[in-house]
Design a protein around this motif. Structure first.
Motif, PDB file in Angstrom:
ATOM      1  N   PHE A 149       0.836  -1.197   0.000  1.00 38.31           N
ATOM      2  CA  PHE A 149       0.000   0.000   0.000  1.00 38.31           C
ATOM      3  C   PHE A 149       0.874   1.252   0.000  1.00 38.31           C
ATOM      4  O   PHE A 149       2.027   1.233   0.419  1.00 38.31           O
ATOM      5  N   ASP A 150       0.294   2.351  -0.499  1.00 32.88           N
ATOM      6  CA  ASP A 150       0.980   3.640  -0.438  1.00 32.88           C
ATOM      7  C   ASP A 150       0.286   4.607   0.502  1.00 32.88           C
ATOM      8  O   ASP A 150       0.793   5.681   0.818  1.00 32.88           O
ATOM      9  N   THR A 151      -0.931   4.240   0.973  1.00 30.54           N
ATOM     10  CA  THR A 151      -1.733   5.094   1.845  1.00 30.54           C
ATOM     11  C   THR A 151      -2.425   4.222   2.885  1.00 30.54           C
ATOM     12  O   THR A 151      -2.858   3.114   2.573  1.00 30.54           O
ATOM     13  N   VAL A 152      -2.516   4.743   4.114  1.00 27.23           N
ATOM     14  CA  VAL A 152      -3.174   3.994   5.185  1.00 27.23           C
ATOM     15  C   VAL A 152      -4.198   4.887   5.875  1.00 27.23           C
ATOM     16  O   VAL A 152      -3.894   6.016   6.273  1.00 27.23           O
ATOM     17  N   MET A 153      -5.411   4.381   6.007  1.00 20.11           N
ATOM     18  CA  MET A 153      -6.434   5.056   6.787  1.00 20.11           C
ATOM     19  C   MET A 153      -6.416   4.530   8.216  1.00 20.11           C
ATOM     20  O   MET A 153      -6.462   3.322   8.438  1.00 20.11           O
ATOM     21  N   ILE A 154      -6.335   5.461   9.188  1.00 16.95           N
ATOM     22  CA  ILE A 154      -6.449   5.097  10.597  1.00 16.95           C
ATOM     23  C   ILE A 154      -7.717   5.762  11.122  1.00 16.95           C
ATOM     24  O   ILE A 154      -7.771   6.980  11.287  1.00 16.95           O
ATOM     25  N   ALA A 155      -8.736   4.968  11.371  1.00 16.50           N
ATOM     26  CA  ALA A 155     -10.053   5.509  11.726  1.00 16.50           C
ATOM     27  C   ALA A 155     -10.256   5.470  13.231  1.00 16.50           C
ATOM     28  O   ALA A 155     -11.033   4.668  13.750  1.00 16.50           O
ATOM     29  N   ASP A 156      -9.558   6.373  13.920  1.00 19.50           N
ATOM     30  CA  ASP A 156      -9.690   6.355  15.372  1.00 19.50           C
ATOM     31  C   ASP A 156      -9.354   7.719  15.955  1.00 19.50           C
ATOM     32  O   ASP A 156      -8.972   8.647  15.235  1.00 19.50           O
ATOM     33  N   SER A 157      -9.470   7.808  17.265  1.00 19.71           N
ATOM     34  CA  SER A 157      -9.194   9.042  17.995  1.00 19.71           C
ATOM     35  C   SER A 157      -7.720   9.407  17.865  1.00 19.71           C
ATOM     36  O   SER A 157      -6.875   8.564  17.525  1.00 19.71           O
ATOM     37  N   ARG A 168      -5.339   9.855  20.068  1.00 15.86           N
ATOM     38  CA  ARG A 168      -4.430   9.076  20.907  1.00 15.86           C
ATOM     39  C   ARG A 168      -4.084   7.734  20.275  1.00 15.86           C
ATOM     40  O   ARG A 168      -2.902   7.372  20.156  1.00 15.86           O
ATOM     41  N   LEU A 169      -5.094   7.001  19.835  1.00 18.76           N
ATOM     42  CA  LEU A 169      -4.824   5.689  19.252  1.00 18.76           C
ATOM     43  C   LEU A 169      -4.266   5.810  17.839  1.00 18.76           C
ATOM     44  O   LEU A 169      -3.458   4.974  17.413  1.00 18.76           O
ATOM     45  N   ALA A 170      -4.666   6.843  17.117  1.00 22.44           N
ATOM     46  CA  ALA A 170      -4.123   7.047  15.770  1.00 22.44           C
ATOM     47  C   ALA A 170      -2.622   7.339  15.833  1.00 22.44           C
ATOM     48  O   ALA A 170      -1.845   6.829  15.014  1.00 22.44           O
ATOM     49  N   ILE A 171      -2.201   8.131  16.800  1.00 24.04           N
ATOM     50  CA  ILE A 171      -0.777   8.453  16.944  1.00 24.04           C
ATOM     51  C   ILE A 171       0.017   7.207  17.305  1.00 24.04           C
ATOM     52  O   ILE A 171       1.098   6.960  16.767  1.00 24.04           O
TER      53      ILE A 171
END
Length: 411
Positions: free
Chosen positions: A258-266, A268-271
């Motif tokens: 992949f070249d892009t990642v979606m992190i679907a969270d707040s 704190r957890l995204a970091i």
């Protein structure tokens, strides 16, 4: 071409311009807290009407009134009755009162004389609040705040033909009788993916938490990629804690492709997930998030989030609204309070287009293709009750969040 009773964006724009110096407009289950003043805002100015007792006279006493049935009030001849259903006690009281204060601001700023808004507390008995609102002659319900309360409110409102303009962002509760003002993850993800596609993003990985929010975000990503082009090559799910999010990020990194990642969270957890995703890696995938990152200072402060993008409502009008709110109520509003303000503008727009006091609310007017204009920008409702909003795309650059694609002015 819409007829004279149709709502359009130009009409709404003129209404906002007419608000004058009072606001100086220049323009979920997730309840975002923008770190407002710790003091509890003043309570809403309008409270549910008390039940009158039995009337006596001429030595005759009418039959007793059942305690669980509020007494219908006489209809106003010149004002529309609108109910605001929000929590004004309990754990979400400050959020509910912030929304209630915002509806009061909207009435003051527009000098509205044809709308009467009564607040009903949903903290313990949302169905009972709805029952009172319907019995007291309200033809429109603004609320509830929480998606889990919609079914209880709808059970009383639907048989009476009273529509809901709810503040939730849970699309699972939307319907032709329930119109959602809240910004859902699907709207944010779609806007960001469309912009990222123009920047060369093609193959996606996804980190999504367990639960309804993660499910909605993942489905939104799949739908967006189907619409603009691209592939979802890998998905990892996790429990909502830092250790689980970091483990999922490492698993995703090992899969690659992949070249892009979606992190679907707040934030704190995204970091935490972003740091694990990027540790020891020669290649750095582009990161995208959701509306949960909006207004959070932790996002630009974290080095792992450099270059991350997400979409959100424009804050240009919100800043001025917030200043006016503080001047009136002595504390900062919750970010979601603008939904209360905009819902009043919407009701006023419909009232100005031929809705007569005492008659059913013309629900069909809510799905006008022209849409509406409010503090949060242009929006319109689909026939299924979900909203379409114009959003801006933001990017983390050099420890700051900058707008890289402004929100469109109209549809």
């Amino acid at each position: 071409m819409m007829g004279p009773t149709r709502i359009n964006l130009a009409h709404c724009r003129r209404l906002i311009v007419a608000l004058g110096a009072g606001l100086l407009l220049a323009g979920c289950q997730i309840i975002p807290d923008v770190g407002g003043d710790a003091r509890t805002p003043p309570p809403p100015t309008s409270q549910p009407g008390s039940q009158p007792g039995p009337v006596t006279g001429d030595s005759r006493t009418p039959p007793p009134i059942p305690r669980d049935r509020p007494v219908p009030l006489p209809q106003d001849e010149s004002r529309h009755r609108v109910a605001l259903l929000v929590p004004t006690s309990g754990g979400n009281a400050r959020v509910g009162e912030s929304i209630a204060n915002a509806t009061t601001m909207a009435l003051l700023d527009t000098n509205a004389q044809n709308l009467r808004i009564t607040t009903y507390d949903t903290s313990e008995d949302p169905r009972g609040a709805a029952r009172r609102a319907v019995a007291e002659g309200n033809q429109l319900i603004l609320g509830p705040l929480l998606g889990r309360n919609v079914a209880d409110v709808l059970a009383e409102a639907r048989p009476a033909g009273v529509p809901l303009i709810a503040f939730s962002n849970d699309v699972s509760v939307a319907s032709p009788s329930v119109f959602l003002m809240g910004l859902s993850p699907s709207q944010s993800v779609a806007r960001t993916v469309e912009f990222a596609r123009g920047q060369g993003a093609r193959n996606y990985g996804a980190l999504v938490p367990d639960g309804e929010y993660g499910r909605q975000a993942e489905l939104a990503l799949i739908e967006a990629l189907r619409s603009v082009g691209g592939s979802l090559v890998a998905t990892e799910r996790y429990s909502r804690n830092e250790g689980s999010a970091e483990s999922a990020a490492r698993r995703l990194r090992a899969r690659g492709g992949f070249d892009t990642v979606m992190i679907a969270d707040s934030p704190r957890l995204a970091i935490a997930a972003a740091a694990a995703l990027r540790e020891g890696s020669d290649t750095t995938p582009r990161l995208i998030g959701t509306e949960l990152w909006s207004g959070e200072s932790a996002i630009p402060a974290a080095g792992a989030m450099s270059g991350a993008m997400f979409s959100a409502l424009s804050d240009s009008r919100y800043r001025r609204f917030s200043e006016s709110y503080r001047n009136r109520f002595g504390g900062s509003p919750y970010r979601i309070a603008t939904l209360g303000y905009d819902s009043v503008l919407l009701a006023l727009r419909v009232a100005g287009d031929g809705w007569r006091p005492g008659t059913p609310f013309p629900t069909s007017e809510l799905t006008s293709a022209g849409g509406f204009l409010g503090l949060d920008g242009a929006f319109r409702f689909r026939s299924d009750g979900t909203a379409q909003r114009t959003l801006e795309v933001r990017e983390v650059r050099d420890g700051q969040v900058v707008v890289v694609s402004p929100a469109p002015d109209s549809f």
